[in-house]
Design an enzyme around this catalytic site. Structure first.
Site, PDB file in Angstrom:
ATOM      1  N   GLU A 168       0.851  -1.190   0.000  1.00 33.77           N
ATOM      2  CA  GLU A 168       0.000   0.000   0.000  1.00 33.77           C
ATOM      3  C   GLU A 168       0.883   1.235   0.000  1.00 33.77           C
ATOM      4  OE1 GLU A 168      -2.731   0.236   3.277  1.00 33.77           O
ATOM      5  OE2 GLU A 168      -2.815   2.425   3.147  1.00 33.77           O
ATOM      6  N   GLU A 173      -2.905  11.354   3.130  1.00 32.95           N
ATOM      7  CA  GLU A 173      -4.012  11.192   4.065  1.00 32.95           C
ATOM      8  C   GLU A 173      -3.996  12.384   5.011  1.00 32.95           C
ATOM      9  OE1 GLU A 173      -5.162   6.827   5.253  1.00 32.95           O
ATOM     10  OE2 GLU A 173      -3.015   7.127   5.575  1.00 32.95           O
TER      11      GLU A 173
END
Length: 290
Positions: A168, A173
């Site tokens: 990932e 974010e």
């Protein structure tokens, strides 16, 4: 470099499969925007572009993105991700607007009962896989306690190869109670969830990401990933930064955009959180060197 995270592992549903994710990074250091920082290199051959041109109220291009509906019990998020244009639509001015709202949420059932919020999540797992180059998006982010926007990638061999072995890459974010800071992280075998490796970037002078569009990017090559915000490099990771664990990023990945409400990392909204919240995306592109 390495960094610690202070949030628990999260899980996601993508294409009907359960996937564990790290709730993004906190960090060895907060990088501050500095004019003298080196700019990231500029690849030139466009292999993917969506500038979200289209009539106001229309949906995303299904030749590029597929909506991924459902709730998320594994990460204790509070929203239901809907299909259609209810929470993800073009604004007619060249932007995609992903909206998190309480309006209409009672029409959906979540793991905890009647849903409290709705939002949208989409990915390119069935339409496009990137492999190296610059992956970037220009986004105006929301803010507020319990708000959690993200632009990230998963290994295209998922779910055949389970997470975290599939890998990932969190390009960006943000948790809304820290509206001036974003996080970039990798997760893989031996460094996933709370042990994900990454760093953060903070705007100078108390600026926040809700005030304007900013460009979030990685420059990705075999054995190297470089993160930048508005061209300011704040992190580079290579296999040597993984403490002897496997580097699983020399292969294709697909892209994901989503706006979560609540969850283990940001916590729930509070009385100061206003709705609706919007994540506004100007464009997403992938470019490679000639």
């Amino acid at each position: 470099m390495s960094a610690s995270r202070r949030s628990p592992a999260r899980r996601w549903i993508v294409g009907g499969a359960v996937l564990a994710l790290g709730a993004s990074t906190l960090l060895a250091a907060n990088a501050q925007a500095e004019p003298e920082r080196a700019a990231a290199p500029q690849p030139s051959a466009v292999v993917f572009i969506d500038d979200f041109d289209g009539p106001a109220g229309s949906g995303v291009d299904t030749g590029k993105w597929r909506l991924d509906p459902g709730d998320n019990i594994n990460n204790n998020e509070l929203q239901y991700y809907t299909e259609g244009t209810e929470n993800a639509q073009l604004d007619g001015e060249g932007n995609l607007v992903i909206t998190a709202t309480a309006e209409g949420a009672a029409n959906y059932q979540c793991y905890y009962g009647t849903c409290e919020y709705t939002s949208a999540r989409m990915n390119t797992s069935q339409t496009f896989q990137a492999e190296y180059g610059r992956v970037e998006a220009s986004i105006k982010l929301p803010q507020g306690q319990g708000i959690w926007p993200a632009f990230w990638m998963l290994g295209s061999d998922f779910p055949g190869v389970p997470w975290p072995d599939s890998g990932e890459i969190d390009i960006m974010e943000m948790v809304g109670h820290q509206p001036g800071t974003v996080h970039g992280t990798v997760h893989g075998p031996g460094y996933s969830g709370g042990a994900g490796i990454g760093s953060s970037y903070s705007l100078p002078g108390g600026e926040i990401f809700a005030d304007d569009f900013h460009t979030f990017a990685i420059d990705w090559a075999p054995d190297s990933i470089v993160w930048s915000v508005d061209g300011n490099v704040f992190q580079e990771l290579t296999p040597g930064d993984l403490g002897g664990n496997a580097w699983v990023f020399n292969k294709p990945f697909f892209m994901i955009l989503n706006l979560a409400v609540g969850g283990d990392w940001p916590g729930p909204p509070d009385d100061g959180t206003s709705f609706p919240q919007q994540m506004i995306v100007d464009y997403v592109s992938v470019t490679t060197s000639d």
